[in-house]
Motif scaffolding. Sequence first.
Motif, PDB file in Angstrom:
ATOM      1  N   ARG A 155     -10.804  34.171 -37.269  1.00  0.00           N
ATOM      2  CA  ARG A 155     -11.022  35.608 -37.513  1.00  0.00           C
ATOM      3  C   ARG A 155     -11.593  35.820 -38.917  1.00  0.00           C
ATOM      4  NH1 ARG A 155      -6.805  37.629 -35.526  1.00  0.00           N
ATOM      5  NH2 ARG A 155      -7.531  39.198 -34.042  1.00  0.00           N
TER       6      ARG A 155
ATOM      7  N   SER B  22     -15.505  37.206 -39.579  1.00  0.00           N
ATOM      8  CA  SER B  22     -15.720  38.481 -40.266  1.00  0.00           C
ATOM      9  C   SER B  22     -16.914  38.404 -41.213  1.00  0.00           C
ATOM     10  CB  SER B  22     -14.463  38.890 -41.044  1.00  0.00           C
ATOM     11  OG  SER B  22     -14.261  38.039 -42.158  1.00  0.00           O
TER      12      SER B  22
ATOM     13  N   GLU C  83     -12.545  42.299 -30.491  1.00  0.00           N
ATOM     14  CA  GLU C  83     -13.124  42.379 -31.829  1.00  0.00           C
ATOM     15  C   GLU C  83     -14.353  41.479 -31.951  1.00  0.00           C
ATOM     16  OE1 GLU C  83     -11.688  40.753 -36.192  1.00  0.00           O
ATOM     17  OE2 GLU C  83     -10.176  41.587 -34.848  1.00  0.00           O
TER      18      GLU C  83
ATOM     19  N   ARG D 243     -18.535  42.208 -32.204  1.00  0.00           N
ATOM     20  CA  ARG D 243     -19.323  41.665 -33.309  1.00  0.00           C
ATOM     21  C   ARG D 243     -20.491  40.829 -32.789  1.00  0.00           C
ATOM     22  NH1 ARG D 243     -18.498  41.710 -38.470  1.00  0.00           N
ATOM     23  NH2 ARG D 243     -19.656  40.300 -39.810  1.00  0.00           N
TER      24      ARG D 243
END
Length: 205
Positions: A53, A57, A89, A93
Amino acid sequence: MGTIVVQAFITLDGVVQGGGGPDEDRDGGFEHGGWAANYDAAYGAAEDGQIVREWESRTEALLLGRRTYEIFAGSWGVWDEHAGGFQGELTRRYNRIPKYVASRTLTGLGWQNSQLLGPDVPAAVQELRAQPGGEIRVWGSTQLIRTLAGHGLVDEYRLVVYPLVLGTGKKLFSDGFTPARLTLAETRALSSGVLVNTYRRPETD
């Protein structure tokens, strides 16, 4: 300038083939598909997931070979963006960032924001790398990585090293891989026995 970052889940003997599932890549009669997923199921993937994660990001583009692109397009490219947790998530992305694909056979790409690199992959990647931006992420794509390394286009390797020996399978650094001198920039030992190592090219290179 962008940074080309290779990420890989890898065994002690260097195998990166088919870690995600039993049918992910059966080339060469590979029978150990899902080795990383099985290991995570046994020991818990919370730490691994948090690390990924954090990495993702910072991802501003994906750089993929044909096979990995097709795997990603058939999973992240179709999964529900509204799913809860990390899957939703990351799906959001990956759908929104650019995807650059190296392929001699594909003529069109169905996943949104995807484009082919063209016949001169090193030159195209050099152009991408020269543009202002953050991390350009490479997952899987062992043949593409070999090409990039041969042209000095890999800035960093992030390797999640599992305490497993498979004895067979495609390796990240196979025979004939371009020699490289790397610096260990960071290492982290997880409670499961997995090591997370980050290697970078020395700044003097």
